[in-house]
Design a protein around this motif. Structure first.
Motif, short mmCIF file in Angstrom:
data_model
loop_
_atom_site.label_atom_id
_atom_site.label_comp_id
_atom_site.label_asym_id
_atom_site.label_seq_id
_atom_site.Cartn_x
_atom_site.Cartn_y
_atom_site.Cartn_z
N UNK A 189 0.85 -1.07 -0.07
CA UNK A 189 0.14 0.00 0.01
C UNK A 189 1.00 1.22 -0.07
N UNK A 190 1.93 1.18 0.72
CA UNK A 190 2.92 2.33 0.82
C UNK A 190 3.63 2.38 -0.29
N UNK A 191 3.80 1.33 -1.18
CA UNK A 191 4.60 1.61 -2.61
C UNK A 191 3.61 2.11 -3.65
N UNK A 192 2.37 1.62 -3.47
CA UNK A 192 1.25 2.36 -4.49
C UNK A 192 1.16 3.82 -4.25
N UNK A 193 1.06 4.04 -2.77
CA UNK A 193 1.03 5.57 -2.70
C UNK A 193 2.42 6.42 -3.25
N UNK A 194 3.48 5.85 -3.07
CA UNK A 194 4.64 6.63 -3.48
C UNK A 194 4.64 6.80 -5.05
N UNK A 195 4.10 5.75 -5.76
CA UNK A 195 4.05 5.61 -7.09
C UNK A 195 3.03 6.49 -7.44
N UNK A 196 1.85 7.00 -6.99
CA UNK A 196 0.74 8.01 -7.19
C UNK A 196 1.33 9.46 -7.06
N UNK A 197 2.16 9.34 -5.73
CA UNK A 197 2.85 10.61 -5.57
C UNK A 197 3.80 10.99 -6.74
N UNK A 198 4.63 10.12 -7.26
CA UNK A 198 5.73 10.31 -8.22
C UNK A 198 4.85 10.84 -9.20
N UNK A 199 3.99 10.20 -9.92
CA UNK A 199 2.92 10.50 -10.94
C UNK A 199 2.51 11.83 -10.86
N UNK A 200 1.98 12.27 -9.83
CA UNK A 200 1.35 13.58 -9.72
C UNK A 200 2.58 14.66 -9.80
N UNK A 201 3.64 14.39 -9.10
CA UNK A 201 4.73 15.39 -9.39
C UNK A 201 5.26 15.51 -10.65
N UNK A 202 5.34 14.45 -11.36
CA UNK A 202 5.78 14.45 -12.78
C UNK A 202 4.87 15.38 -13.63
N UNK A 203 3.64 15.12 -13.37
CA UNK A 203 2.51 15.76 -14.24
C UNK A 203 2.59 17.18 -13.73
#
Length: 268
Positions: free
Chosen positions: A52-66
């Motif tokens: 769950x933490x890993x998924x949250x980190x990936x979502x955060x990384x995607x938002x920052x990239x966008x």
């Protein structure tokens, strides 16, 4: 300082902040990858939230990239507005050039950027050239996976594909002789380094593993009976599935550098 220049500097600072945040998130993702690779059994513990933490980190990384792409476009438009207009012909060429630049930026943003962990993984794959590894080859219409020892000839970073050589095919192989295969990364498991015992992950007693059956180049599912550390040697003591003799499973000695984790969903 004009208002336009101040706004450009503000957007530049925002862009720097976004990039720093991305680096921090990618470092956390890399740490989680290493943890899961070292102790995959942790996800099975009650209450564990690693995935769950890993998924949250990936979502955060995607938002920052966008957000970075969005701020870059705003900054580019602000810079365009401040550039001198010049004669009509030059102005037209400048606008056309900026349009092409925007298209390139958009196209580049469509290409997923590799995380540090993925780059490390590709580098590790490339370094396996000339090494022996465990490879999974599934014959057409086969009901089980076949694992055996092969030698890495080449790794294609673009295709993420290995070219390997089966140096000792079985007697039942059509045509005989050595055979080459092209396999994806998911079909390859590197063996531990025999000259670097300190970095080897030791599998505890009772753990299911994949190991080279003594006297062959084929790998089969086995259960750990005793570890090298307990025996103060380089060998595991294993019991291979379907290796029954006189109603019991004999215990086989296998060097630690010929034992790897049992892949998920293993069929054999």
């Amino acid at each position: 300082m004009s208002t336009d220049v101040a706004e450009i500097l503000e957007k530049s600072r925002e862009l720097d902040r976004l990039r720093k945040e991305q680096e921090e998130v990618l470092l956390e993702i890399n740490k989680m990858h290493k943890k899961l690779q070292a102790t995959p059994e942790v996800v099975e513990k009650p209450g564990d939230n690693c995935l769950g933490k890993l998924k949250s980190l990936y979502i955060q990384a995607k938002e920052l990239s966008e957000n970075e792409v969005s701020v870059s476009h705003v900054l580019l438009n602000q810079l365009d507005a401040l550039l001198p207009s010049g004669p009509p012909g030059q102005q037209r060429r400048r606008i056309e050039g900026n349009e092409q630049k925007r298209k390139r930026i958009k196209n580049d943003s469509d290409i997923p950027r590799l995380s540090p962990s993925m780059r490390n993984q590709l580098d590790n794959c490339a370094s396996l050239k000339g090494e022996q590894v465990a490879a999974r080859v599934t014959a057409e219409n086969a009901e089980k996976d076949e694992w055996f020892v092969v030698k890495v000839i080449h790794f294609d970073r673009e295709m993420k594909e290995f070219e390997v050589l089966d140096e000792e095919p079985g007697d039942d192989e059509e045509g005989g002789g050595q055979r080459k295969y092209k396999l994806p990364m998911s079909c390859i498991i590197p063996f531990p380094k025999r000259n670097d015992v300190s970095s080897v992950q030791e599998f505890p007693s009772g753990r299911h593993v994949l190991a080279v059956y003594p006297g062959t180049t084929a790998l089969y599912k086995a259960t750990v009976v005793s570890t090298p550390r307990k025996r103060k040697s380089d060998d595991y003591v294993l019991e291979f599935d379907d290796d029954e003799e006189d109603g019991a499973l004999p215990q086989r000695h296998v060097p630690f550098y010929r034992v790897v984790p049992l892949p998920e969903g293993h069929r054999q």
